[in-house]
Enzyme design. Sequence first.
Site, mmCIF file in Angstrom:
data_model
loop_
_atom_site.group_PDB
_atom_site.id
_atom_site.type_symbol
_atom_site.label_atom_id
_atom_site.label_comp_id
_atom_site.label_asym_id
_atom_site.label_seq_id
_atom_site.Cartn_x
_atom_site.Cartn_y
_atom_site.Cartn_z
ATOM 1 C CG ASP A 14 5.157 -55.656 -1.417
ATOM 2 O OD1 ASP A 14 4.534 -55.323 -0.396
ATOM 3 O OD2 ASP A 14 6.121 -55.017 -1.870
ATOM 4 C CG ASP B 216 8.247 -61.208 -1.629
ATOM 5 O OD1 ASP B 216 9.012 -60.233 -1.761
ATOM 6 O OD2 ASP B 216 7.124 -61.274 -2.169
#
Length: 188
Positions: free
Chosen positions: A17, A15
């Site tokens: 952020d 991922d």
Amino acid sequence: MSLAPDRVIRGLLFDRDDTLVVDVPYNADPHLVVPVPGARRAVERARAAGLLLGVVTNQSAIAKGLATRAEVDATNDRVDELVGPFDVWCVCPHDAADDCACRKPRPGMVLDAAERLGVPPEALVVIGDIGADVLAARAAGAQGVLVPTPRTRAEEVDAADTVARTLAEAVDLVIAAAEPSLVERDRT
């Protein structure tokens, strides 16, 4: 908790952020990209171990009109410079109400990354900071590792099959589980 011992692990998806970089909500400015402490080293270790690497990221700022695709791509390019490089980037430009197949927790980006990397989804592990990341992995047939942040909900931690305290620890788990399969892949 650990990863399933019966899997051949060939790749690792992150991922973006709050996993690789400090979350700046709806960030469309490459100058605001700040790596999470230890992210570059963790990615370097995964690459050195022979894993294929990618990023799967929801970027609803595009659908909300808060950023253009070009701005998000420029921000991702900056992440690639500071933390990567990555073999593949998969971006969901939709908002939650769009009912798309790619937005995590749906499996679309994980399946797309698997296809683009040339490996089955079962050969991938997804590392993220929220339940949607590990649910997307599970829905695609991959494995997920949750690295909680202060914003991760307790029920997301409880529901995760594998939880690591830090990004470095998560990468260690993946490398340890992947080493036999990587050695075997090198022989073929």
